[in-house]
Scaffold this motif. Sequence first.
Motif, PDB file in Angstrom:
ATOM      1  N   VAL A 249       0.830  -1.197   0.000  1.00 46.21           N
ATOM      2  CA  VAL A 249       0.000   0.000   0.000  1.00 46.21           C
ATOM      3  C   VAL A 249       0.868   1.253   0.000  1.00 46.21           C
ATOM      4  N   VAL A 253       0.512   3.985  -2.813  1.00 45.59           N
ATOM      5  CA  VAL A 253       0.069   5.344  -2.496  1.00 45.59           C
ATOM      6  C   VAL A 253       1.152   6.369  -2.829  1.00 45.59           C
ATOM      7  N   THR A 256       2.041   6.302  -6.683  1.00 47.95           N
ATOM      8  CA  THR A 256       0.993   6.956  -7.466  1.00 47.95           C
ATOM      9  C   THR A 256       1.001   8.459  -7.256  1.00 47.95           C
ATOM     10  N   CYS A 287      -2.524  14.160  -3.286  1.00 46.97           N
ATOM     11  CA  CYS A 287      -2.544  12.775  -3.780  1.00 46.97           C
ATOM     12  C   CYS A 287      -2.261  11.790  -2.654  1.00 46.97           C
ATOM     13  N   VAL A 288      -1.342  12.130  -1.764  1.00 45.26           N
ATOM     14  CA  VAL A 288      -1.071  11.253  -0.624  1.00 45.26           C
ATOM     15  C   VAL A 288      -2.305  11.141   0.260  1.00 45.26           C
ATOM     16  N   GLN A 290      -5.233  11.159  -0.757  1.00 41.75           N
ATOM     17  CA  GLN A 290      -6.262  10.536  -1.591  1.00 41.75           C
ATOM     18  C   GLN A 290      -7.349  11.520  -2.025  1.00 41.75           C
ATOM     19  N   ASP A 327      -5.022   7.173 -11.299  1.00 39.83           N
ATOM     20  CA  ASP A 327      -4.737   6.483 -10.047  1.00 39.83           C
ATOM     21  C   ASP A 327      -5.631   5.269  -9.847  1.00 39.83           C
ATOM     22  N   ARG A 331      -2.626   2.718  -8.980  1.00 36.70           N
ATOM     23  CA  ARG A 331      -2.430   2.388  -7.570  1.00 36.70           C
ATOM     24  C   ARG A 331      -2.610   0.895  -7.294  1.00 36.70           C
ATOM     25  N   VAL A 350      -8.272  -1.041   0.069  1.00 37.75           N
ATOM     26  CA  VAL A 350      -7.855   0.366   0.004  1.00 37.75           C
ATOM     27  C   VAL A 350      -9.070   1.288   0.018  1.00 37.75           C
ATOM     28  N   LEU A 354     -10.357   3.365   3.336  1.00 37.71           N
ATOM     29  CA  LEU A 354     -10.366   4.829   3.274  1.00 37.71           C
ATOM     30  C   LEU A 354     -11.719   5.381   3.693  1.00 37.71           C
ATOM     31  N   LEU A 362      -6.228   3.359   4.550  1.00 40.94           N
ATOM     32  CA  LEU A 362      -5.503   2.870   3.381  1.00 40.94           C
ATOM     33  C   LEU A 362      -4.609   1.688   3.735  1.00 40.94           C
TER      34      LEU A 362
END
Length: 398
Positions: A249, A253, A256, A287-288, A290, A327, A331, A350, A354, A362
């Motif tokens: 993961v 993550v 991506t 992005c980290v 999400q 993604d 991902r 995932v 989330l 995640l």
Amino acid sequence: QSRGHGAHPVRRGCAEDRPGGDGAVAPAREPAAAPMIVPPTDLTRTTLAVLTLGVLIAGSLWVLEPFLPSLLWATMLVVATWPLMRGVERRLGGRRSAAVTAMTLAILLLFVAPLTVAIAALAQNADTLVGWSRSLEGIAVPAPPAWLDRIPLAGESLERRWAALAALSPAELSARLTPHVGGAARWLLANIGGMGLVFIHCLLTVVLAAILYARGEDAAAGLTAFAVRLAGDRGGRVVLLSGQAVRGVALGVIGTALIQSSLAGLGLLASGVPYPGILTAIAFLLCVAQLGPLLVLLPACGWLYWSDQTGWAAALLAWSVAVGLMDNVLRPLLIRRGADLPLLLIFGGVIGGLVAFGVIGLFIGPVLLAVTWTLLVDWVASGAPTAPGSDSPAGTGQ
């Protein structure tokens, strides 16, 4: 001898009394052991033991509750970066203390320092934010640009809405915007204290991560021993798969996020949007978390449209859609490379994690599904009947 002459008693158990005996006297047979009596189960004692154990576990979790979020983040962080820490240790001549110090400083620079700067900036500019929210009284929306109604599908609707806002007087527009902007500013200022609590949690996470870096082998051995005590050999495999899921993961993550933010930065730089470096860094953080890079790219497209750069705006919009949706494919593939688990299981872990637990989900989601999947597969396999023709007695035909 006749029964009446009874000079000698009849011998029993001698060799000549058995077929094929050679005259030797057989040893006396020991009396059979009495069947073991199993004492009845003390239901009251068992119930009290279970209740006491449950109270102890609940009390321990209650005491550790302030530290659990930081401990979870520290564990996920250390498991994900453990190979990196070992590589740093080898480059530093096998000195664990130096490697732990280097990794701790890296975590401080990457996570704690930006958060500290953000909190300090918000606190210093609190008056500016409130004043900006009050300066909306004289704002006015210009007439919609000529190209707006040429946007495919949504052009006419956007043009009507823009024209309706432009028709409002500054007082009417301010009356509509001020409650929302003022409320957002007040919420932000009220939650600066909460951000301070987040800062404390981040520091605690760094401290716990340093401890786990220093004693990682002992922690892993203890966890593996506990899992083996609970579930035998399959417990050790569960621990191994859990670590692989966390690393997978993390690879998915972070990998991506790097790819998406880099492509977003290229699009911003090529289209001429100002401050592409800062916007790329913001896109990486989003992005980290999400949230995706579209929160940066779409406002940039709007700015280009506002600046009458229609061609670049349309190109950046198409680029943004491609970058924002990649993604969903990239991902899971990266996570699959780091964990030997079904792709659908990882994807479900995932997304479901989330939604259920937030960003920490995640990692928690795939780990929970990995443990459940491994135990379920082993349980089904252990009870499967042996196929005919095998080496078991049922398949030999004897």
